[in-house]
Design an enzyme around this catalytic site. Structure first.
Site, mmCIF file in Angstrom:
data_model
loop_
_atom_site.group_PDB
_atom_site.id
_atom_site.type_symbol
_atom_site.label_atom_id
_atom_site.label_comp_id
_atom_site.label_asym_id
_atom_site.label_seq_id
_atom_site.Cartn_x
_atom_site.Cartn_y
_atom_site.Cartn_z
ATOM 1 N N HIS A 1 1.389 3.669 1.745
ATOM 2 C CA HIS A 1 1.408 5.035 2.260
ATOM 3 C C HIS A 1 2.833 5.396 2.692
ATOM 4 C CE1 HIS A 1 -3.038 5.221 2.698
ATOM 5 N NE2 HIS A 1 -2.860 6.520 2.846
ATOM 6 N N ASN B 1 4.335 -5.194 2.531
ATOM 7 C CA ASN B 1 3.529 -4.112 3.075
ATOM 8 C C ASN B 1 2.607 -4.608 4.180
ATOM 9 O OD1 ASN B 1 2.573 -1.433 3.162
ATOM 10 N ND2 ASN B 1 0.839 -1.956 1.854
#
Length: 276
Positions: free
Chosen positions: A98, A134
């Protein structure tokens, strides 16, 4: 080209903080797709198929704990050929990272908050990140929370700008050049002498050390590290090729050179962040 599905997708509000902060755009005037969603905007480079910047407004005083709903899908307003879609992330160690965080636009009325968080699951709002990068980025994700807490003494409003740095020599994988670095800039306003003063703080995250792309194959070195820095906003503007308008002059990081740049500060914990 500015694209908004309906009036609910007003996108990023430049006047949200009080002092005007225009939507950043590429400094070289390249063609873009300006995609508006509830409370945030993605500025997409349709050639690279990734965002050159994203901008979101966050009202920390009205944030809601919205259940995680929504599935990743293409944005039907633009051609699929302009988006880095699901084929980039299949059967490998790349995550859909994101850019605008799911919870950032999730404030206000419950229904509005839910719709806004679900809108973050669009492929133009994603960029490929190695999974060890991530999933290990507590500090990177926590930067916005740290700035929001700092700003809460005033109006608890923050605007955040996040995107990959689209370098010309980024490695190619499945037809997409995968970015090695990402930037994030948080902006807020605090009380000056009779008026609100714009403040900003810039950060760079580097996944070069964990990104190994050779002959269309992806390999993730074990125990590899990534690096996070607080960096001068002026340096980020030059690095990413983005016009950041008043954000550079509002930077809280003390400058050390005549050209307006300064030291890049390695970050290992939130306590290392300088907010003036």
């Amino acid at each position: 080209m500015t694209i908004s599905a309906d009036t609910a997708d007003a996108g990023y509000d430049p006047a949200f903080l009080g002092p005007e902060v225009p939507l950043p755009v590429p400094a070289d005037g390249r063609g873009i797709r300006e995609l508006r969603y509830p409370r945030f905007t993605v500025v997409l480079d349709p050639v690279r198929r990734l965002a050159v910047t994203t901008a979101v407004n966050i009202d920390g005083s009205a944030l809601r704990d919205v259940p995680r709903t929504g599935d990743w899908r293409l944005d039907e307003r633009i051609p699929a050929s302009e988006q880095a879609g699901p084929e980039i992330y299949a059967r490998n160690d790349l995550d859909r990272g994101h850019l605008v965080r799911r919870r950032d636009p999730g404030w206000g009325e419950p229904v509005t908050a839910r719709v806004a968080t679900e809108a973050t699951f669009r492929y133009p709002n994603a960029a490929p990140q190695v999974n060890v990068f991530n999933q290990s980025k507590d500090l990177w994700l926590g930067l916005e929370d740290h700035v929001l807490a700092y700003a809460e003494a005033t109006d608890a409003r923050v605007s955040v700008f996040t995107a990959p740095v689209l370098d010309a020599d980024d490695p190619r994988y499945r037809g997409l050049q995968v970015p090695r670095r990402f930037y994030k800039i948080a902006a807020w306003a605090d009380d000056g002498v009779g008026t609100l003063q714009l403040r900003s703080a810039g950060f760079v995250l580097d996944q070069s050390d964990v990104l190994r792309l050779e002959a269309e194959a992806l390999a993730v070195p074990p125990l590899a590290a990534f690096r996070t820095f607080q960096a001068p906003v002026a340096d980020i503007a030059a690095l990413a090729g983005v016009d950041l308008g008043p954000l550079a002059s509002a930077d809280v990081l003390a400058t050390t050179t005549a050209r307006g740049g300064g030291d890049w500060r390695p970050l290992r914990a939130a306590e290392d962040i300088s907010l003036g």
